[in-house]
Scaffold this motif. Sequence first.
Motif, PDB file in Angstrom:
ATOM      1  N   PHE A 201       0.819  -1.208   0.000  1.00 39.60           N
ATOM      2  CA  PHE A 201       0.000   0.000   0.000  1.00 39.60           C
ATOM      3  C   PHE A 201       0.857   1.264   0.000  1.00 39.60           C
ATOM      4  O   PHE A 201       0.518   2.253  -0.657  1.00 39.60           O
ATOM      5  CB  PHE A 201      -0.947  -0.014   1.204  1.00 39.60           C
ATOM      6  N   THR A 202       1.981   1.236   0.717  1.00 44.85           N
ATOM      7  CA  THR A 202       2.861   2.407   0.726  1.00 44.85           C
ATOM      8  C   THR A 202       3.457   2.649  -0.654  1.00 44.85           C
ATOM      9  O   THR A 202       3.477   3.789  -1.156  1.00 44.85           O
ATOM     10  CB  THR A 202       3.986   2.226   1.757  1.00 44.85           C
ATOM     11  N   LEU A 203       3.943   1.576  -1.296  1.00 46.29           N
ATOM     12  CA  LEU A 203       4.508   1.727  -2.636  1.00 46.29           C
ATOM     13  C   LEU A 203       3.432   2.117  -3.651  1.00 46.29           C
ATOM     14  O   LEU A 203       3.707   2.869  -4.598  1.00 46.29           O
ATOM     15  CB  LEU A 203       5.181   0.422  -3.071  1.00 46.29           C
ATOM     16  N   ALA A 204       2.197   1.630  -3.458  1.00 43.00           N
ATOM     17  CA  ALA A 204       1.124   1.989  -4.385  1.00 43.00           C
ATOM     18  C   ALA A 204       0.854   3.487  -4.352  1.00 43.00           C
ATOM     19  O   ALA A 204       0.728   4.142  -5.399  1.00 43.00           O
ATOM     20  CB  ALA A 204      -0.142   1.208  -4.038  1.00 43.00           C
ATOM     21  N   VAL A 205       0.759   4.063  -3.145  1.00 38.27           N
ATOM     22  CA  VAL A 205       0.544   5.506  -3.033  1.00 38.27           C
ATOM     23  C   VAL A 205       1.735   6.267  -3.591  1.00 38.27           C
ATOM     24  O   VAL A 205       1.574   7.272  -4.307  1.00 38.27           O
ATOM     25  CB  VAL A 205       0.290   5.894  -1.563  1.00 38.27           C
ATOM     26  N   PHE A 206       2.935   5.798  -3.303  1.00 36.49           N
ATOM     27  CA  PHE A 206       4.138   6.483  -3.773  1.00 36.49           C
ATOM     28  C   PHE A 206       4.203   6.473  -5.301  1.00 36.49           C
ATOM     29  O   PHE A 206       4.488   7.503  -5.936  1.00 36.49           O
ATOM     30  CB  PHE A 206       5.373   5.802  -3.173  1.00 36.49           C
ATOM     31  N   VAL A 207       3.930   5.306  -5.898  1.00 37.58           N
ATOM     32  CA  VAL A 207       3.965   5.203  -7.360  1.00 37.58           C
ATOM     33  C   VAL A 207       2.899   6.096  -7.976  1.00 37.58           C
ATOM     34  O   VAL A 207       3.152   6.798  -8.967  1.00 37.58           O
ATOM     35  CB  VAL A 207       3.764   3.729  -7.787  1.00 37.58           C
ATOM     36  N   ARG A 208       1.719   6.102  -7.410  1.00 36.16           N
ATOM     37  CA  ARG A 208       0.644   6.922  -7.966  1.00 36.16           C
ATOM     38  C   ARG A 208       0.996   8.408  -7.919  1.00 36.16           C
ATOM     39  O   ARG A 208       0.785   9.144  -8.895  1.00 36.16           O
ATOM     40  CB  ARG A 208      -0.651   6.683  -7.199  1.00 36.16           C
ATOM     41  N   GLU A 209       1.510   8.865  -6.791  1.00 31.33           N
ATOM     42  CA  GLU A 209       1.814  10.282  -6.650  1.00 31.33           C
ATOM     43  C   GLU A 209       3.007  10.694  -7.506  1.00 31.33           C
ATOM     44  O   GLU A 209       3.041  11.802  -8.036  1.00 31.33           O
ATOM     45  CB  GLU A 209       2.097  10.609  -5.179  1.00 31.33           C
ATOM     46  N   MET A 210       3.982   9.806  -7.648  1.00 36.66           N
ATOM     47  CA  MET A 210       5.183  10.165  -8.395  1.00 36.66           C
ATOM     48  C   MET A 210       4.990  10.054  -9.905  1.00 36.66           C
ATOM     49  O   MET A 210       5.635  10.779 -10.667  1.00 36.66           O
ATOM     50  CB  MET A 210       6.351   9.257  -7.979  1.00 36.66           C
ATOM     51  N   LEU A 211       4.102   9.153 -10.355  1.00 42.59           N
ATOM     52  CA  LEU A 211       3.966   8.897 -11.787  1.00 42.59           C
ATOM     53  C   LEU A 211       2.647   9.402 -12.372  1.00 42.59           C
ATOM     54  O   LEU A 211       2.311   9.061 -13.501  1.00 42.59           O
ATOM     55  CB  LEU A 211       4.085   7.391 -12.069  1.00 42.59           C
ATOM     56  N   GLU A 212       1.908  10.194 -11.627  1.00 38.43           N
ATOM     57  CA  GLU A 212       0.643  10.690 -12.163  1.00 38.43           C
ATOM     58  C   GLU A 212       0.899  11.669 -13.309  1.00 38.43           C
ATOM     59  O   GLU A 212       1.977  12.258 -13.431  1.00 38.43           O
ATOM     60  CB  GLU A 212      -0.171  11.361 -11.060  1.00 38.43           C
ATOM     61  N   ASP A 213      -0.112  11.853 -14.122  1.00 37.38           N
ATOM     62  CA  ASP A 213       0.007  12.731 -15.284  1.00 37.38           C
ATOM     63  C   ASP A 213       0.364  14.152 -14.862  1.00 37.38           C
ATOM     64  O   ASP A 213      -0.240  14.715 -13.933  1.00 37.38           O
ATOM     65  CB  ASP A 213      -1.312  12.743 -16.066  1.00 37.38           C
ATOM     66  N   GLY A 214       1.336  14.712 -15.553  1.00 42.12           N
ATOM     67  CA  GLY A 214       1.751  16.081 -15.275  1.00 42.12           C
ATOM     68  C   GLY A 214       2.753  16.225 -14.152  1.00 42.12           C
ATOM     69  O   GLY A 214       3.132  17.360 -13.814  1.00 42.12           O
ATOM     70  N   SER A 215       3.175  15.112 -13.540  1.00 45.32           N
ATOM     71  CA  SER A 215       4.152  15.212 -12.459  1.00 45.32           C
ATOM     72  C   SER A 215       5.522  15.561 -13.019  1.00 45.32           C
ATOM     73  O   SER A 215       5.858  15.167 -14.146  1.00 45.32           O
ATOM     74  CB  SER A 215       4.230  13.891 -11.688  1.00 45.32           C
ATOM     75  N   PRO A 216       6.347  16.317 -12.274  1.00 44.96           N
ATOM     76  CA  PRO A 216       7.678  16.687 -12.762  1.00 44.96           C
ATOM     77  C   PRO A 216       8.548  15.449 -13.032  1.00 44.96           C
ATOM     78  O   PRO A 216       8.334  14.377 -12.462  1.00 44.96           O
ATOM     79  CB  PRO A 216       8.257  17.519 -11.607  1.00 44.96           C
ATOM     80  N   VAL A 217       9.537  15.648 -13.887  1.00 44.74           N
ATOM     81  CA  VAL A 217      10.420  14.537 -14.256  1.00 44.74           C
ATOM     82  C   VAL A 217      11.188  14.025 -13.051  1.00 44.74           C
ATOM     83  O   VAL A 217      11.388  12.804 -12.897  1.00 44.74           O
ATOM     84  CB  VAL A 217      11.389  14.977 -15.373  1.00 44.74           C
ATOM     85  N   TYR A 218      11.607  14.943 -12.166  1.00 39.87           N
ATOM     86  CA  TYR A 218      12.402  14.501 -11.021  1.00 39.87           C
ATOM     87  C   TYR A 218      11.591  13.587 -10.102  1.00 39.87           C
ATOM     88  O   TYR A 218      12.138  12.683  -9.450  1.00 39.87           O
ATOM     89  CB  TYR A 218      12.942  15.708 -10.249  1.00 39.87           C
ATOM     90  N   GLN A 219      10.259  13.791 -10.027  1.00 36.38           N
ATOM     91  CA  GLN A 219       9.427  12.905  -9.220  1.00 36.38           C
ATOM     92  C   GLN A 219       9.353  11.505  -9.833  1.00 36.38           C
ATOM     93  O   GLN A 219       9.397  10.506  -9.119  1.00 36.38           O
ATOM     94  CB  GLN A 219       8.018  13.476  -9.086  1.00 36.38           C
ATOM     95  N   GLN A 220       9.230  11.434 -11.142  1.00 37.26           N
ATOM     96  CA  GLN A 220       9.205  10.137 -11.815  1.00 37.26           C
ATOM     97  C   GLN A 220      10.525   9.395 -11.631  1.00 37.26           C
ATOM     98  O   GLN A 220      10.542   8.183 -11.407  1.00 37.26           O
ATOM     99  CB  GLN A 220       8.896  10.335 -13.294  1.00 37.26           C
TER     100      GLN A 220
END
Length: 435
Positions: A201-220
């Motif tokens: 669940f922690t990785l799921a939230v982290f992946v969603r927040e970091m890879l959502e549309d429009g997120s900065p490249v450094y977050q991805q």
Amino acid sequence: MGVKECFRFSRIVFLDIFLNSFNLILTFLNIRIFLGDQSTARFGYLSLFLLWFPGIVSSVGFLFLYFRGVKALSELKTWKLIVYPVTLLLLYPVLPVALTVTYLIKKDERHHQQARLARLFSSFLDHGPQFVLRVVVVVLNGIPHRGVYYRDDVLFEMSMVLSFLSQVMSALFFNERKSRLAIWLFISTPMFSAIFGCRAFTLAVFVREMLEDGSPVYQQLLCFFLILIMIASNIVLFRWCGQDWIRSVMSSVSSLLLPAGYNNDELYYQLPNQNLLDDQAKVKPVPRLRRELSDNNESCIEENQFKMEEENDLKHLVPMQSGKFLLSHILVNSVLLGACSIYIYFTSDLPIQADEALFIPQILCVIPGLCFAIGRSCLQDDILPVYEDNDTTKERCSGACQKGIKIFLSLLFVLLGFASLVPALLWTIVYKIFF
């Protein structure tokens, strides 16, 4: 066919054939749904990659061992050097079921061992990550249908449950095959369930927040950097605890969501430097002997060990430190994922679903999982070791005291683990009602 044989046959059919086949079918149906909508197409492609990820890792590992000059592989015929990695790469999703069916037809135990290894790697490298992906889609985003997002899709819920069961059961079979039933039920099962729930669940939230549309490249990039840090830390811990390089790398990749390959099980080639083509029944861990501490008896011990190996045709290998690895692995990964939770909580404006998926598992799973892991580590051979050559009364008394302390500490932390579930559940209910 006796009762024991019937039970074993039923377990093979249910776990190795039915559960794996049903999970595979549901995965393909999920991929079809993902690819049917443009907003979730990227999840479909990622799910396809995860489905073949165990085959990629296995074929690359095979070629790596061959080019390193491993004698067991260099002796294979040329056509096998081509067919084996290609088969692993292309057919891995159906390979565990195919090998199991072959075993049931031919009654060849080697096919059964290969089938279980294939299924275990499939669970660690495919089913676990697929569960995280489905948490992202179902729990956090929802399934798009005619412009409306639903979070109660039965197909996805069934696939999530099966992925969870497959991951936990595989961890039990791969790490606790030689353990007693009481350890399975009261220590290992709640330990693996708590750890997997927290990390997934922690990785799921982290992946969603970091890879959502429009997120900065450094977050991805930060998302992939976290996974690399987790793999690298696992490799360091495996090497620190005495595992060889190739098993350290393979087990580290498999240990992202649950620890794997640390318990020196010769059946699953977990012993350091164990030859993959050796008969597992003729490979054992080196016995823990008190007399090894004495220089005067060293030559005598080596001579007796040589005679024992020659008489029984056994090969003894130095095991890795299982308890030391399990405890350090849980601590390091808890710190890493805890830091991720804090980072996401204070830097992102989370919706209520993501807030619950991040907050509740941290409360519900971290402390119980840590307590169960400490309790399990206390029972490992390298923690307060009990020697096998206690001859004198003093040595036997010392060994009995050490064994008693190990059991007492294990029971203490297991009870603390179960006790910590009560306030965690109550606080989760309070959070769900008032927040």
